[in-house]
Design a protein around this motif. Structure first.
Motif, PDB file in Angstrom:
ATOM      1  N   PRO A 262      25.412 -31.474  29.075  1.00 19.62           N
ATOM      2  CA  PRO A 262      25.876 -31.647  27.698  1.00 19.62           C
ATOM      3  C   PRO A 262      26.701 -30.430  27.296  1.00 19.62           C
ATOM      4  CG  PRO A 262      23.474 -31.923  27.884  1.00 19.62           C
ATOM      5  CD  PRO A 262      23.945 -31.295  29.146  1.00 19.62           C
ATOM      6  N   LEU A 263      27.809 -30.661  26.626  1.00 20.06           N
ATOM      7  CA  LEU A 263      28.730 -29.593  26.263  1.00 20.06           C
ATOM      8  C   LEU A 263      29.070 -29.669  24.780  1.00 20.06           C
ATOM      9  CD1 LEU A 263      31.193 -30.223  29.207  1.00 20.06           C
ATOM     10  CD2 LEU A 263      29.583 -28.315  29.107  1.00 20.06           C
ATOM     11  N   THR A 264      29.392 -28.524  24.207  1.00 23.15           N
ATOM     12  CA  THR A 264      29.945 -28.475  22.859  1.00 23.15           C
ATOM     13  C   THR A 264      31.273 -27.743  22.915  1.00 23.15           C
ATOM     14  OG1 THR A 264      27.784 -28.487  21.753  1.00 23.15           O
ATOM     15  CG2 THR A 264      29.648 -27.636  20.504  1.00 23.15           C
ATOM     16  N   LEU A 265      32.325 -28.417  22.465  1.00 20.41           N
ATOM     17  CA  LEU A 265      33.653 -27.822  22.412  1.00 20.41           C
ATOM     18  C   LEU A 265      34.000 -27.515  20.963  1.00 20.41           C
ATOM     19  CD1 LEU A 265      36.459 -27.136  23.702  1.00 20.41           C
ATOM     20  CD2 LEU A 265      37.102 -29.502  23.174  1.00 20.41           C
ATOM     21  N   ARG A 266      34.309 -26.250  20.691  1.00 22.68           N
ATOM     22  CA  ARG A 266      34.859 -25.902  19.372  1.00 22.68           C
ATOM     23  C   ARG A 266      36.370 -25.945  19.477  1.00 22.68           C
ATOM     24  NH1 ARG A 266      31.896 -21.447  16.300  1.00 22.68           N
ATOM     25  NH2 ARG A 266      30.544 -23.282  16.148  1.00 22.68           N
ATOM     26  N   MET A 267      36.979 -26.681  18.562  1.00 23.22           N
ATOM     27  CA  MET A 267      38.415 -26.902  18.666  1.00 23.22           C
ATOM     28  C   MET A 267      39.037 -26.991  17.285  1.00 23.22           C
ATOM     29  SD  MET A 267      38.719 -30.945  19.652  1.00 23.22           S
ATOM     30  CE  MET A 267      38.909 -32.153  18.327  1.00 23.22           C
TER      31      MET A 267
END
Length: 208
Positions: free
Chosen positions: A122-127
């Motif tokens: 599981p990943l979290t991308l801040r964009m």
């Protein structure tokens, strides 16, 4: 009049232009204005976290829709988040063995890791997400916070269409000022966090 929705923005642009024959063109002006704002603005209003998932045996993930800039990436585990190191695309390399990625980059239309993933992490991308109003998405953070930025950017795009250099110049000046004020406000909103970190570092240094 209030400018809080896409419909209200279109009506306000028509009022400022004092032209009743541009109804069909104003959405084009707004789209062009958003393209410009998405290139020049990097405020917290556009920041968002997106949940992603790695694919076993693969080292790439398609970029999320609406992304204009990737800021940070974390693996999400039971004990919290682990931030991955960003590396330029030409330097990241690619290990052949599967494993937990330690670095990432943006490569074309994908997020790419330094190795194929051995799990569906599981990943979290801040964009930064692009601003894009429409009838189905009638408002967003930028319009709520800075309707003047949206309006003046829209009017700037109308100037060349109307072949009115004086009008375009007047609205360019208003837009530049509105963007500068918005950026200054955004910088102030981040300053307390930065100052707190600096003070903490100072106290730690004095305590040694």
């Amino acid at each position: 009049m209030a400018i809080t929705t896409y419909a209200e923005l279109k009506a306000a642009a028509a009022n400022w232009l004092v032209r009743g024959d541009l109804t069909a063109r104003i959405p084009e002006f707004i789209t062009l204005a958003e393209a410009r704002l998405n290139r020049v603005l990097r405020t917290r209003l556009a920041e968002t976290d997106v949940a992603l998932s790695a694919v076993i045996g693969v080292r790439t993930i398609p970029l999320p829709a609406g992304l204009t800039e990737a800021l940070a990436l974390w693996i999400v585990g039971g004990e919290g988040r682990t931030k991955l190191r960003f590396v330029a695309a030409e330097l990241i390399g690619a290990a052949s063995l599967q494993g937990e990625p330690a670095a990432w980059t943006v490569d074309g239309a994908t997020l790419a890791f330094d190795r194929p993933c051995d799990q569906a992490y599981p990943l979290t991308l801040r964009m930064l997400r692009g601003h894009a109003l429409s009838d189905s998405a009638p408002t967003n953070g930028l319009l709520a916070e800075a309707p003047d930025v949206y309006l003046f950017a829209t009017l700037c795009e109308a100037g060349p269409f109307l072949r009115d250099a004086e009008l375009a110049g007047a609205y360019e000046a208003k837009l530049d000022r509105a963007i500068a004020e918005l950026n200054a406000k955004d910088a102030r909103s981040r300053a307390p966090r930065t100052l707190g970190v600096e003070l903490a570092d100072l106290f730690l240094e004095r305590g040694r």
